[in-house]
Design a protein around this motif. Structure first.
Motif, PDB file in Angstrom:
ATOM      1  N   TYR A 167      80.733  13.441   5.540  1.00 32.00           N
ATOM      2  CA  TYR A 167      80.040  14.416   6.380  1.00 32.00           C
ATOM      3  C   TYR A 167      80.873  14.849   7.582  1.00 32.00           C
ATOM      4  O   TYR A 167      80.338  15.221   8.609  1.00 32.00           O
ATOM      5  CB  TYR A 167      78.683  13.877   6.859  1.00 32.00           C
ATOM      6  CG  TYR A 167      77.882  13.240   5.761  1.00 32.00           C
ATOM      7  CD1 TYR A 167      77.332  14.011   4.752  1.00 32.00           C
ATOM      8  CD2 TYR A 167      77.720  11.867   5.708  1.00 32.00           C
ATOM      9  CE1 TYR A 167      76.628  13.425   3.724  1.00 32.00           C
ATOM     10  CE2 TYR A 167      77.007  11.278   4.683  1.00 32.00           C
ATOM     11  CZ  TYR A 167      76.462  12.057   3.690  1.00 32.00           C
ATOM     12  OH  TYR A 167      75.770  11.473   2.677  1.00 32.00           O
ATOM     13  N   SER A 168      82.193  14.806   7.444  1.00 31.64           N
ATOM     14  CA  SER A 168      83.055  15.158   8.577  1.00 31.64           C
ATOM     15  C   SER A 168      82.927  16.624   8.965  1.00 31.64           C
ATOM     16  O   SER A 168      83.216  16.992  10.094  1.00 31.64           O
ATOM     17  CB  SER A 168      84.511  14.816   8.278  1.00 31.64           C
ATOM     18  OG  SER A 168      84.948  15.528   7.131  1.00 31.64           O
ATOM     19  N   ASP A 169      82.485  17.465   8.046  1.00 27.39           N
ATOM     20  CA  ASP A 169      82.333  18.875   8.382  1.00 27.39           C
ATOM     21  C   ASP A 169      80.916  19.225   8.836  1.00 27.39           C
ATOM     22  O   ASP A 169      80.636  20.346   9.215  1.00 27.39           O
ATOM     23  CB  ASP A 169      82.726  19.755   7.195  1.00 27.39           C
ATOM     24  CG  ASP A 169      81.821  19.556   5.989  1.00 27.39           C
ATOM     25  OD1 ASP A 169      81.208  18.479   5.876  1.00 27.39           O
ATOM     26  OD2 ASP A 169      81.726  20.481   5.157  1.00 27.39           O
ATOM     27  N   ALA A 170      80.024  18.251   8.813  1.00 28.12           N
ATOM     28  CA  ALA A 170      78.642  18.491   9.239  1.00 28.12           C
ATOM     29  C   ALA A 170      78.578  18.566  10.754  1.00 28.12           C
ATOM     30  O   ALA A 170      79.219  17.795  11.454  1.00 28.12           O
ATOM     31  CB  ALA A 170      77.729  17.389   8.725  1.00 28.12           C
ATOM     32  N   ALA A 186      71.907   9.440  10.984  1.00 27.87           N
ATOM     33  CA  ALA A 186      72.764   9.876  12.086  1.00 27.87           C
ATOM     34  C   ALA A 186      72.617   8.912  13.249  1.00 27.87           C
ATOM     35  O   ALA A 186      71.665   8.136  13.317  1.00 27.87           O
ATOM     36  CB  ALA A 186      72.381  11.289  12.529  1.00 27.87           C
ATOM     37  N   ARG A 187      73.581   8.963  14.152  1.00 23.60           N
ATOM     38  CA  ARG A 187      73.497   8.196  15.389  1.00 23.60           C
ATOM     39  C   ARG A 187      73.374   9.180  16.530  1.00 23.60           C
ATOM     40  O   ARG A 187      74.173  10.100  16.662  1.00 23.60           O
ATOM     41  CB  ARG A 187      74.729   7.331  15.617  1.00 23.60           C
ATOM     42  CG  ARG A 187      74.596   6.506  16.897  1.00 23.60           C
ATOM     43  CD  ARG A 187      75.900   5.874  17.337  1.00 23.60           C
ATOM     44  NE  ARG A 187      75.694   5.020  18.479  1.00 23.60           N
ATOM     45  CZ  ARG A 187      75.516   5.440  19.735  1.00 23.60           C
ATOM     46  NH1 ARG A 187      75.491   6.715  20.004  1.00 23.60           N
ATOM     47  NH2 ARG A 187      75.340   4.586  20.725  1.00 23.60           N
ATOM     48  N   PHE A 216      68.453   6.389  15.657  1.00 20.57           N
ATOM     49  CA  PHE A 216      69.088   6.502  14.349  1.00 20.57           C
ATOM     50  C   PHE A 216      68.130   7.195  13.378  1.00 20.57           C
ATOM     51  O   PHE A 216      67.526   6.548  12.524  1.00 20.57           O
ATOM     52  CB  PHE A 216      69.488   5.116  13.830  1.00 20.57           C
ATOM     53  CG  PHE A 216      70.497   4.444  14.712  1.00 20.57           C
ATOM     54  CD1 PHE A 216      71.850   4.638  14.505  1.00 20.57           C
ATOM     55  CD2 PHE A 216      70.095   3.650  15.768  1.00 20.57           C
ATOM     56  CE1 PHE A 216      72.787   4.044  15.332  1.00 20.57           C
ATOM     57  CE2 PHE A 216      71.022   3.045  16.607  1.00 20.57           C
ATOM     58  CZ  PHE A 216      72.378   3.246  16.380  1.00 20.57           C
ATOM     59  N   PRO A 217      67.987   8.517  13.510  1.00 19.52           N
ATOM     60  CA  PRO A 217      67.075   9.230  12.616  1.00 19.52           C
ATOM     61  C   PRO A 217      67.582   9.212  11.176  1.00 19.52           C
ATOM     62  O   PRO A 217      68.777   9.157  10.935  1.00 19.52           O
ATOM     63  CB  PRO A 217      67.054  10.649  13.181  1.00 19.52           C
ATOM     64  CG  PRO A 217      68.335  10.783  13.924  1.00 19.52           C
ATOM     65  CD  PRO A 217      68.663   9.412  14.442  1.00 19.52           C
ATOM     66  N   ARG A 218      66.645   9.242  10.248  1.00 20.80           N
ATOM     67  CA  ARG A 218      66.984   9.228   8.827  1.00 20.80           C
ATOM     68  C   ARG A 218      66.704  10.591   8.200  1.00 20.80           C
ATOM     69  O   ARG A 218      65.789  11.290   8.592  1.00 20.80           O
ATOM     70  CB  ARG A 218      66.167   8.176   8.102  1.00 20.80           C
ATOM     71  CG  ARG A 218      66.413   6.786   8.610  1.00 20.80           C
ATOM     72  CD  ARG A 218      66.319   5.826   7.445  1.00 20.80           C
ATOM     73  NE  ARG A 218      66.616   4.476   7.881  1.00 20.80           N
ATOM     74  CZ  ARG A 218      67.788   3.904   7.700  1.00 20.80           C
ATOM     75  NH1 ARG A 218      68.756   4.542   7.115  1.00 20.80           N
ATOM     76  NH2 ARG A 218      67.982   2.673   8.101  1.00 20.80           N
ATOM     77  N   ALA A 276      74.908  13.816  18.909  1.00 25.25           N
ATOM     78  CA  ALA A 276      74.583  13.286  17.591  1.00 25.25           C
ATOM     79  C   ALA A 276      75.738  13.491  16.628  1.00 25.25           C
ATOM     80  O   ALA A 276      76.463  14.481  16.725  1.00 25.25           O
ATOM     81  CB  ALA A 276      73.335  13.963  17.049  1.00 25.25           C
ATOM     82  N   ARG A 277      75.886  12.524  15.720  1.00 29.04           N
ATOM     83  CA  ARG A 277      76.882  12.649  14.660  1.00 29.04           C
ATOM     84  C   ARG A 277      76.393  11.903  13.434  1.00 29.04           C
ATOM     85  O   ARG A 277      75.669  10.907  13.564  1.00 29.04           O
ATOM     86  CB  ARG A 277      78.235  12.149  15.124  1.00 29.04           C
ATOM     87  CG  ARG A 277      78.281  10.684  15.443  1.00 29.04           C
ATOM     88  CD  ARG A 277      79.590  10.250  16.014  1.00 29.04           C
ATOM     89  NE  ARG A 277      80.682  10.806  15.258  1.00 29.04           N
ATOM     90  CZ  ARG A 277      81.934  10.815  15.634  1.00 29.04           C
ATOM     91  NH1 ARG A 277      82.259  10.257  16.747  1.00 29.04           N
ATOM     92  NH2 ARG A 277      82.865  11.343  14.902  1.00 29.04           N
TER      93      ARG A 277
END
Length: 111
Positions: free
Chosen positions: A21-24, A58-59, A78-80, A107-108
């Motif tokens: 997910y580096s481009d997200a 995500a964190r 930490f949403p899912r 967030a990432r």
């Protein structure tokens, strides 16, 4: 008595791992803070996934500041499952030393 110093040097080769997910890109809009029913400070914001990929987790890092822009506390969440091109509301308890003037979130995606 005699003291002798030594130095040990090791060479490590760094290998860059492919980050999922580096481009997200996750965007956070207008962070608001308030006291909940128990008197604890919470931070809330809308988290938007602008990518075409579903993000499984995500964190979210939260920093809270006083009027002088000093950090006075923070927290994390930490949403899912953030659907592709979707958004969710993130609520997180923050620990602060006094009432914040503002809080910021970043967030990432988590691997």
């Amino acid at each position: 008595m005699r003291v002798e110093t030594t130095l040990q040097i090791k060479s490590f080769r760094y290998v860059s791992a492919q980050v999922p997910y580096s481009d997200a890109k996750l965007e956070v809009r207008s962070v608001q803070f308030k006291k909940n029913n128990y008197g604890a400070t919470t931070a809330s914001a809308t988290l938007t996934n602008t990518s075409s990929q579903q993000i499984p987790t995500a964190r979210v890092g939260i920093a809270c500041f006083d009027a002088g822009d000093s950090i006075i506390g923070g927290g994390s969440a930490f949403p899912r499952v953030i659907v592709a091109n979707g958004r969710i509301l993130v609520d997180a308890r923050v620990l602060v030393s006094n009432t914040p003037a503002r809080c910021e979130m970043s967030a990432r995606p988590s691997p």
